[in-house]
Design an enzyme around this catalytic site. Sequence first.
Site, mmCIF file in Angstrom:
data_model
loop_
_atom_site.group_PDB
_atom_site.id
_atom_site.type_symbol
_atom_site.label_atom_id
_atom_site.label_comp_id
_atom_site.label_asym_id
_atom_site.label_seq_id
_atom_site.Cartn_x
_atom_site.Cartn_y
_atom_site.Cartn_z
ATOM 1 N N THR A 198 -15.684 48.772 20.283
ATOM 2 C CA THR A 198 -15.059 46.761 20.135
ATOM 3 C C THR A 198 -14.390 46.784 21.678
ATOM 4 O O THR A 198 -13.740 48.138 21.411
ATOM 5 C CB THR A 198 -14.560 47.093 18.887
ATOM 6 N N ARG A 199 -14.446 45.698 21.604
ATOM 7 C CA ARG A 199 -13.496 45.324 22.976
ATOM 8 C C ARG A 199 -12.613 43.761 22.558
ATOM 9 O O ARG A 199 -11.919 43.200 22.790
ATOM 10 C CB ARG A 199 -14.218 45.448 24.869
ATOM 11 N N HIS A 203 -13.321 40.033 13.564
ATOM 12 C CA HIS A 203 -13.469 38.819 12.649
ATOM 13 C C HIS A 203 -14.166 38.978 11.405
ATOM 14 O O HIS A 203 -14.640 40.198 11.342
ATOM 15 C CB HIS A 203 -14.371 38.276 13.450
ATOM 16 N N HIS A 206 -17.746 41.242 12.442
ATOM 17 C CA HIS A 206 -18.056 42.875 12.392
ATOM 18 C C HIS A 206 -17.598 43.302 11.539
ATOM 19 O O HIS A 206 -18.251 44.559 11.439
ATOM 20 C CB HIS A 206 -17.105 42.701 13.650
ATOM 21 N N ARG A 292 -25.423 42.158 18.794
ATOM 22 C CA ARG A 292 -26.036 42.025 20.333
ATOM 23 C C ARG A 292 -25.506 41.553 21.496
ATOM 24 O O ARG A 292 -24.098 41.838 20.918
ATOM 25 C CB ARG A 292 -26.343 40.583 19.600
#
Length: 387
Positions: A198-199, A203, A206, A292
């Site tokens: 993750t960058r 929320h 995720h 995605r």
Amino acid sequence: MTIAPQRARTVSDTGHGLISPHGGDLVDRTGERPDDLERLELLTLTSRELSDLDMLAAGALSPLEGFMGRDDYVRVVEEMRLANGLPWALPVCVAVDVAPGGDRVALADQSGHPLAVLEVEEAFEYDKELEAAQCFRTTDEAHPGVARLYGQKPVYLAGRVTVFERAQVPFPDLALDPADTRAEFARRGWKRIVGFQTRNPIHRAHEYLTKTALETVDGLLIHPLVGDTKSDDVPAATRVECYRVLVDGYYPAARVVVSAFPAAMRYAGPREAIWHAICRKNYGCSHFIVGRDHAGVGDYYGSYDAQLIFDEFEPHELDIEPMFFEHAVYCKVCEAMVSPKTCPHGGDDHVFLSGTKVREMLGRGELPPAEFSRPEVAQVLIEAYSS
Ligand SMILES: [Zn+2]
């Protein structure tokens, strides 16, 4: 009585049933400071090259032992494979103006402080447009990865590195090398671990992906990227605080490891998804979440390109298993987090907020709906926006 032959599964360097590093062995390119360091030509690396150097040191880029030579580079750019045929998606190179005179050079951080020695094997010119077209699927200089590539010096310098001083890391308590995460997974008795790249702050959407994945494996590695990102991405320090409050409040501590992934973003979309997966395999992950638009930017890539690219490899060739996910939202009719795969409703039934809308709310100090973001996470972001 016949005994079925054991299916070869190399666990020699793990011994705990964890997935093998890419290529079989975990590389360690840390070593001693050489006595003749002062006499070596000094090469200052860019921040992206420094991230790569540190990952080489730690084995995160196993089986690479240094910056790529021409044979590896050409085949990676053209075929997503190293010269020996092993899958590899992106170049790992250091760019210079001219080939150095000596057979070894010192590699320094941006303040000129030497961290490593490179044994010069080769220097070669490269075609920036070809690399951009193949690796980024565009030659548009508005693409941040392409812009960085076009700004590079014209010659790649190849050779094995020995890192005698590790780079300063922004989050020392989260700095786990592949050997460390593997040891931690083994200590916890985990064999199947899903890695989450993750960058962004996590929320509810995720959170849902990671928990859905975690239902089928032993443990979750939340592995936020802390190397260079675009200036408009949420700063790493804020994101890390979001992960802390989220994990503290909503994940069972015994099932989650949070650790920093030192890579710089390349924004290469599909190819970067493969590269991210291979790196996570080195950290000991057997599975990797690919949502995605993974590692994408702008509208350079189709939403599913980062998932479809995995089909370009034979099954099990990468060994690490990608887990593909759709965008998730909260559905008021289902009363659950859902995706187009699991819910027939839509429109106003779904609690959807665009990234822009969320940023506006947070900027005004408003909490987004709890179905969109955990209040603790939103509070961290509100404080970051107001300071
Ligand atoms: Zn629904």
